[in-house]
Design a protein around this motif. Structure first.
Motif, mmCIF file in Angstrom:
data_model
loop_
_atom_site.group_PDB
_atom_site.id
_atom_site.type_symbol
_atom_site.label_atom_id
_atom_site.label_comp_id
_atom_site.label_asym_id
_atom_site.label_seq_id
_atom_site.Cartn_x
_atom_site.Cartn_y
_atom_site.Cartn_z
ATOM 1 N N UNK A 187 0.761 -1.232 0.000
ATOM 2 C CA UNK A 187 0.000 0.000 0.000
ATOM 3 C C UNK A 187 0.792 1.283 0.000
ATOM 4 N N UNK A 188 2.070 1.238 -0.412
ATOM 5 C CA UNK A 188 2.890 2.449 -0.474
ATOM 6 C C UNK A 188 2.891 2.959 -1.911
ATOM 7 N N UNK A 189 3.173 4.265 -2.088
ATOM 8 C CA UNK A 189 3.041 4.909 -3.408
ATOM 9 C C UNK A 189 4.275 4.674 -4.275
ATOM 10 N N UNK A 190 4.206 3.857 -5.329
ATOM 11 C CA UNK A 190 5.297 3.749 -6.299
ATOM 12 C C UNK A 190 4.823 4.119 -7.700
ATOM 13 N N UNK A 191 5.778 4.373 -8.589
ATOM 14 C CA UNK A 191 5.517 4.537 -10.022
ATOM 15 C C UNK A 191 6.748 4.065 -10.764
ATOM 16 N N UNK A 192 6.545 3.481 -11.953
ATOM 17 C CA UNK A 192 7.664 3.003 -12.750
ATOM 18 C C UNK A 192 7.367 3.262 -14.225
ATOM 19 N N UNK A 193 8.390 3.667 -14.952
ATOM 20 C CA UNK A 193 8.325 3.835 -16.403
ATOM 21 C C UNK A 193 9.286 2.831 -17.012
ATOM 22 N N UNK A 236 9.647 6.159 -5.622
ATOM 23 C CA UNK A 236 9.079 5.616 -4.389
ATOM 24 C C UNK A 236 8.754 6.760 -3.430
ATOM 25 N N UNK A 237 8.030 6.440 -2.386
ATOM 26 C CA UNK A 237 7.531 7.456 -1.467
ATOM 27 C C UNK A 237 8.541 7.800 -0.385
ATOM 28 N N UNK A 238 9.106 6.790 0.281
ATOM 29 C CA UNK A 238 9.886 7.018 1.497
ATOM 30 C C UNK A 238 11.322 6.553 1.328
ATOM 31 N N UNK A 239 12.202 7.141 2.127
ATOM 32 C CA UNK A 239 13.609 6.747 2.096
ATOM 33 C C UNK A 239 13.780 5.284 2.469
ATOM 34 N N UNK A 240 12.973 4.798 3.428
ATOM 35 C CA UNK A 240 13.117 3.401 3.836
ATOM 36 C C UNK A 240 12.708 2.432 2.727
ATOM 37 N N UNK A 241 11.818 2.877 1.821
ATOM 38 C CA UNK A 241 11.470 2.023 0.679
ATOM 39 C C UNK A 241 12.671 1.866 -0.252
ATOM 40 N N UNK A 242 13.366 2.968 -0.518
ATOM 41 C CA UNK A 242 14.570 2.893 -1.346
ATOM 42 C C UNK A 242 15.613 2.006 -0.678
ATOM 43 N N UNK A 243 15.797 2.179 0.627
ATOM 44 C CA UNK A 243 16.812 1.403 1.348
ATOM 45 C C UNK A 243 16.485 -0.077 1.338
ATOM 46 N N UNK A 244 15.210 -0.411 1.557
ATOM 47 C CA UNK A 244 14.821 -1.814 1.641
ATOM 48 C C UNK A 244 15.140 -2.598 0.391
ATOM 49 N N UNK A 245 15.223 -1.922 -0.759
ATOM 50 C CA UNK A 245 15.491 -2.608 -2.016
ATOM 51 C C UNK A 245 16.838 -2.232 -2.620
ATOM 52 N N UNK A 246 17.660 -1.526 -1.849
ATOM 53 C CA UNK A 246 18.993 -1.195 -2.336
ATOM 54 C C UNK A 246 18.997 -0.256 -3.517
ATOM 55 N N UNK A 247 18.017 0.660 -3.589
ATOM 56 C CA UNK A 247 17.912 1.621 -4.683
ATOM 57 C C UNK A 247 18.338 2.992 -4.173
ATOM 58 N N UNK A 248 19.310 3.599 -4.837
ATOM 59 C CA UNK A 248 19.754 4.927 -4.438
ATOM 60 C C UNK A 248 18.676 5.949 -4.767
ATOM 61 N N UNK A 249 18.225 6.752 -3.789
ATOM 62 C CA UNK A 249 17.108 7.670 -4.017
ATOM 63 C C UNK A 249 17.554 8.953 -4.696
ATOM 64 N N UNK A 250 16.605 9.812 -5.073
ATOM 65 C CA UNK A 250 16.977 11.137 -5.585
ATOM 66 C C UNK A 250 17.609 11.978 -4.487
ATOM 67 N N UNK A 251 18.205 13.092 -4.880
ATOM 68 C CA UNK A 251 19.009 13.907 -3.955
ATOM 69 C C UNK A 251 18.237 14.322 -2.720
ATOM 70 N N UNK A 252 16.953 14.602 -2.841
ATOM 71 C CA UNK A 252 16.183 15.111 -1.706
ATOM 72 C C UNK A 252 16.075 14.116 -0.561
ATOM 73 N N UNK A 253 16.224 12.811 -0.859
ATOM 74 C CA UNK A 253 16.124 11.784 0.181
ATOM 75 C C UNK A 253 17.462 11.154 0.527
ATOM 76 N N UNK A 254 18.543 11.623 -0.072
ATOM 77 C CA UNK A 254 19.828 10.948 0.066
ATOM 78 C C UNK A 254 20.352 10.995 1.492
#
Length: 966
Positions: free
Chosen positions: A133-139, A531-549
């Motif tokens: 139930x978290x907000x993602x989008x993918x192209x 992705x919505x949250x920093x922990x979502x990026x961390x949980x999957x080993x995806x480096x987030x955009x600068x605002x969440x780094x």
């Protein structure tokens, strides 16, 4: 919910190139751009009739045009009027030269930019995150030039906003933006032009004047609260009259893009004596071919006396036909082309140029969209020019261009060329390519356009010089370092490099992925993820955009995991599962009827609903009791497909099989699928000779229906028309590009038809699409076993055993391990399995093994087996009194759920499936169920029967079949 957004982007294209490093670069030719525009389709997110469609409520378009280039930003606001949360999927094509240079999702008024992620990884992350139930989008790119945006959630009675940015070169200086809307959205449009321009309005908006803003840019603005018109915005920007260069910086590297005008050149024609005409007859090629036939008119007018070898291809090539064209008369060939039946998938294996097919041929003409969905052979270079003609909006232009370029041919897109322009490009003499080299620059790429060339590359020093030798012999040189900057230059250069790699996509997969990840591009190997949250990026080993780094790094320090400890725990868990299974197998169970205790029915967890179709008299086959000859391999009966040969020699790979288990004589009766659709009764009543013609007659309303092709294929296969049945079945590969559920069904049906060779390339594609799902490796491993490649089967199945999977796939490692040992214990071929822990190598032969899988994610089906005692094994009572064992309940999609019985009590057993329900956000169609019944499992006499059924709605029970133990 899907939409074909052909209106979305400017319908102009770039042309292909070649590149080398440190060597002169040869450019390929490209025909002039025309003024034709593809018809625009209204944007709509389509939902079933019971749902209200998700509406496009607002569109905001900003276009920045400069001489030779354009950047378009499109913002969409979608409104979901339904009372349920949904997942949105928008599908659209890009044309040649167009590059996605930005993708973002709006969170509470703030735009969050996407980051590049390996494609399969992005798909996994999106589905896992959406599931909680978290907000993602993918192209992502599906196949060729087809792209898909997936967004979750579309809130119930709420809105989501998505933003796309596309950059492209302008051919002929013409920019087009088709606009056609069915939902009367609020339209905001802003076009700014840096340079001389002429803008045409369109009736729905009236005249749109260009105004000069304070920065010297020409600008046009439109704001309509409820725009319901249609039309095309056209802006013609003056092209460069002299060579011009722009540069761009990405990280610590600089890139350049040079536009070089072409000098006038005389036209001439080549000589053609014999041509091979390759005609795509697949289902996706069944559009109007007026433009192709008009081009062939011009071709045979230019080459009036020529021999033609026609080969039509789809899932398989048709026998070649030979024609002689004299004095330009090609009527016999034309009539043959007009009689073509377009049906089946596309297999490019037929295009390989062999000494036989290319012997004596001057050149080859390929008419196709390039969307090869069944091929497994890598195409080598063509020894003669391969000219490619494509008129489909949905196509794989990058691959077609690359194939034509390396053979010295041309690639023509009839969707953007007038007949005269296409004829001139196809019949003219091969152009002399532009040769370029540079000082202090490398990785050069060249594109040839109607009036100019564009050269791109990476700058390696401040004193970069580009040198070019024109076809007329003139040599030019000019500096690169002091050119003005443009942000899109690095992305366009990287996109061209990716295009050049697509002639051999499998060989260049890693480099394609690296370029996509570095330059934030959507490629066959990379997607853009939000992705919505920093922990979502961390949980999957995806480096987030600068605002969440900053937040991401802090969380990473706090969550250091011991990978080795987790791996050890996983292996210990597999061993524990295996020991529990071994203990069950060794246990003796009573075969007497249990004391009557008023055994209740399993609780019904859904309301009953209709099954799509009905069942009729079952068919059966018998596994005979053991005999002295049974120790040798025995042939598989026509009904027992997929169980073929193979396993390891016992001394090399497994312990000797115990004498119990797999010895009973078992008769299996499975329900034949009998659909109740109107076309089905007509097919069943038809004589064999009329079946295919009736299928073609009934097909138009069902062109996008997988169920239709499955039902027709079943009838053809049952009537012994195997080639036609497989052709109809192969249409599944054309319906929804890279839909792994549909591809799995295609593979299962191919196995059911006794053709594991057809299933293997499809399942390899599924494995690339979904490496995060154990079913991808399990299906592929079992297909290798059915094809007789037991070594590859065991190695592929072992991937399921050794890797850690999501919790929604409980004990899938044990199921794969049981199948590995089953292959080894059959002992038909030597198999080396030294990689397998000896404690996990143990034979467990069974009288009966029932395996149920299904195609829908986030869907729960339950297998029930009732024995002669009236005792039922199901999710609430997974062990029957006589020892029937049911595997763990799969509630999150796909299965398998497995019933195992070592020593079966004589009598009749009933197999049923309970459709518990689904919790998918995307509205889907019927769920397709596959059941495998295997007798004498894990012995040389092992036999298997497959059946496929379809469930339309959530319901209580569906009878799969019965088996009787003698």
């Amino acid at each position: 919910m899907r939409v074909n957004l052909l209106w979305l982007l400017p319908l102009l294209t770039a042309s292909p190139s070649t590149h080398t490093q440190g060597q002169p670069v040869l450019a390929q030719r490209d025909a002039p751009a025309s003024v034709q525009v593809q018809p625009a389709l209204p944007p709509r997110l389509v939902t079933p009739a019971a749902e209200q469609h998700v509406r496009l409520r607002a569109v905001e378009v900003s276009a920045e045009l400069t001489p030779g280039f354009a950047r378009t930003t499109l913002e969409f606001e979608f409104f979901n009027p339904n009372a349920r949360v949904l997942e949105g999927s928008l599908e659209f094509p890009l044309l040649e030269g167009q590059v996605v240079t930005g993708f973002a999702l709006n969170f509470g008024g703030h735009w969050r930019e996407a980051v590049p992620v390996e494609k399969a990884r992005a798909q996994q992350v999106f589905e896992d995150v959406a599931r909680v139930g978290v907000d993602p989008a993918v192209l992502e790119v599906t196949r060729g030039n087809n792209y898909r945006v997936r967004v979750y959630p579309l809130p119930a009675r709420g809105v989501r906003r998505v933003r796309l940015e596309v950059s492209e070169p302008l051919q002929g200086g013409l920019y087009r933006l088709p606009l056609a809307f069915a939902d009367r959205p609020h339209l905001r449009l802003n076009v700014s032009v840096n340079g001389e321009a002429a803008l045409k309005g369109f009736p729905a908006l009236g005249d749109v004047p260009l105004k000069l803003d304070p920065q010297g840019l020409r600008e046009a603005r439109v704001d309509r609260a409820a725009y319901g018109g249609s039309g095309t915005l056209e802006v013609r920007v003056s092209g460069p009259r002299v060579a011009q260069t722009v540069t761009g910086t990405f990280g610590n590297e600089r890139y350049f893009l040079t536009t070089l005008p072409k000098p006038a050149a005389p036209t001439a024609r080549r000589q053609v004596q014999a041509v091979e005409l390759l005609w795509d007859a697949s289902g996706s090629a069944g559009h109007n071919h007026t433009r192709e036939l008009a081009l062939l008119d011009a071709y045979f007018a230019a080459f009036p006396d020529v021999r033609v070898r026609l080969m039509r291809f789809r899932d398989v090539p048709e026998p070649a036909l030979t024609f002689t064209v004299q004095s330009g008369d090609w009527r016999a060939l034309r009539r043959e082309l007009e009689r073509t039946v377009y049906d089946g998938g596309t297999n490019f294996d037929a295009l390989a140029c062999t000494p036989t097919t290319c012997s004596g041929v001057t050149e080859r003409l390929l008419f196709s969209d390039g969307l090869d969905n069944l091929g497994s052979v890598r195409l080598g270079p063509s020894p003669v020019p391969l000219h490619i003609v494509n008129s489909a909006v949905s196509n794989d232009a990058a691959r077609l261009n690359a194939l034509a370029t390396r053979s010295g041919g041309v690639s023509l897109n009839l969707a953007r060329l007038s007949p005269a322009q296409a004829a001139q490009a196809l019949t003219g003499a091969p152009g002399t390519p532009l040769e370029v080299e540079a000082d202090a620059a490398d990785h050069l790429t060249v594109r040839e356009h109607a009036t100019h060339w564009t050269i791109a590359g990476r700058l390696t020093g401040n004193a970069a010089i580009l040198r070019a030798q024109l076809p007329n012999g003139t040599q030019v040189r000019f500096p690169l370092g002091d050119a003005p900057g443009r942000a899109f230059v690095p992305s366009l250069w990287a996109a061209r490099m990716v295009e050049d790699l697509q002639a051999e996509p499998d060989l260049n997969r890693a480099e394609t992925r690296r370029l996509g990840e570095k330059f934030r591009l959507v490629t066959p190997g990379t997607s853009l993820l939000v992705l919505d949250r920093a922990e979502d990026y961390l949980g999957y080993g995806v480096t987030p955009p600068a605002e969440l780094l900053k937040e991401y790094r802090a969380l990473a320090r706090a969550r250091e995991a011991d990978t080795a400890e987790k791996e050890a725990a996983h292996q210990a868990g597999v061993l524990r599962m295996f020991e529990e299974y071994d203990a069950w197998w060794k246990r003796d169970f009573p075969k007497t009827k249990p004391e009557p205790q008023g055994l209740p029915d399993a609780p019904s967890r859904t309301q009953p609903g209709p099954v799509e179709g009905r069942v009729t008299t079952p068919e059966s086959w018998v596994t005979s009791a053991p005999s002295p000859a049974a120790l040798a391999p025995s042939p598989v009966s026509p009904q027992a497909t997929g169980a073929a040969s193979g396993a390891a020699s016992s001394q090399a790979t497994s312990k000797p099989a115990p004498s119990t288990g797999g010895t009973a004589a078992v008769t299996v009766q499975l329900q034949r699928w009998m659909p109740d659709a109107p076309y089905a009764a007509r097919l069943r009543a038809a004589p064999d000779a009329d079946l295919y013609r009736i299928y073609l007659d009934e097909r138009p309303p069902y062109l996008r229906s997988p169920a239709f092709y499955l039902d027709v294929a079943d009838v053809l296969l049952e009537r012994g028309q195997k080639a036609l049945g497989l052709r109809v079945l192969s249409n599944l590969a054309e319906l929804q590009l890279e839909n792994r559920a549909v591809l799995r069904i295609l593979a299962y049906r191919s196995l059911q038809a006794g053709r594991p060779d057809l299933a293997l390339p499809v399942l390899r594609q599924v494995e690339r699409l979904a490496p995060n799902e154990p079913q991808s490796y399990r299906d592929l491993g079992l297909a290798y076993a059915a094809a007789g490649d037991e070594q590859q089967a065991v190695e592929t199945l072992y991937t399921v055993v050794r890797r850690t999977w999501d919790a929604r796939f409980p004990q899938v490692e044990l199921l794969a391990l049981t199948e590995i040992n089953g292959i080894l214990s059959r002992g038909r071929r030597p198999v080396h399995a030294d990689f397998l822990d000896p404690r996990l190598r143990r034979a467990h032969p069974l009288d009966v093994r029932v395996v149920v899988t299904w195609d829908a994610d986030n869907t729960d089906l339950d297998l029930w087996v009732t024995d002669p005692n009236g005792d039922r094994a199901y999710y609430g009572a997974p062990l029957s009194t006589q020892g029937g064992r049911l595997s763990r309940d799969f509630t999150g999609g796909y299965g398998p759920e497995v019933f195992s019985l070592k020593e079966a009590k004589p009598g009749r057993y009933r197999m049923e499936v309970d459709y518990y329900g689904n919790h998918q956000q995307a509205v889907t169609g019927p769920v397709t169920l596959q059941a495998r019944v295997i007798t004498a499992f894990g012995t040389p006499r092992e036999r298997e029967q497959l059946i496929t059924l379809r469930l339309k709605d959530e319901q209580d029970r569906l009878l799969v079949g019965e088996f009787t133990v003698e």
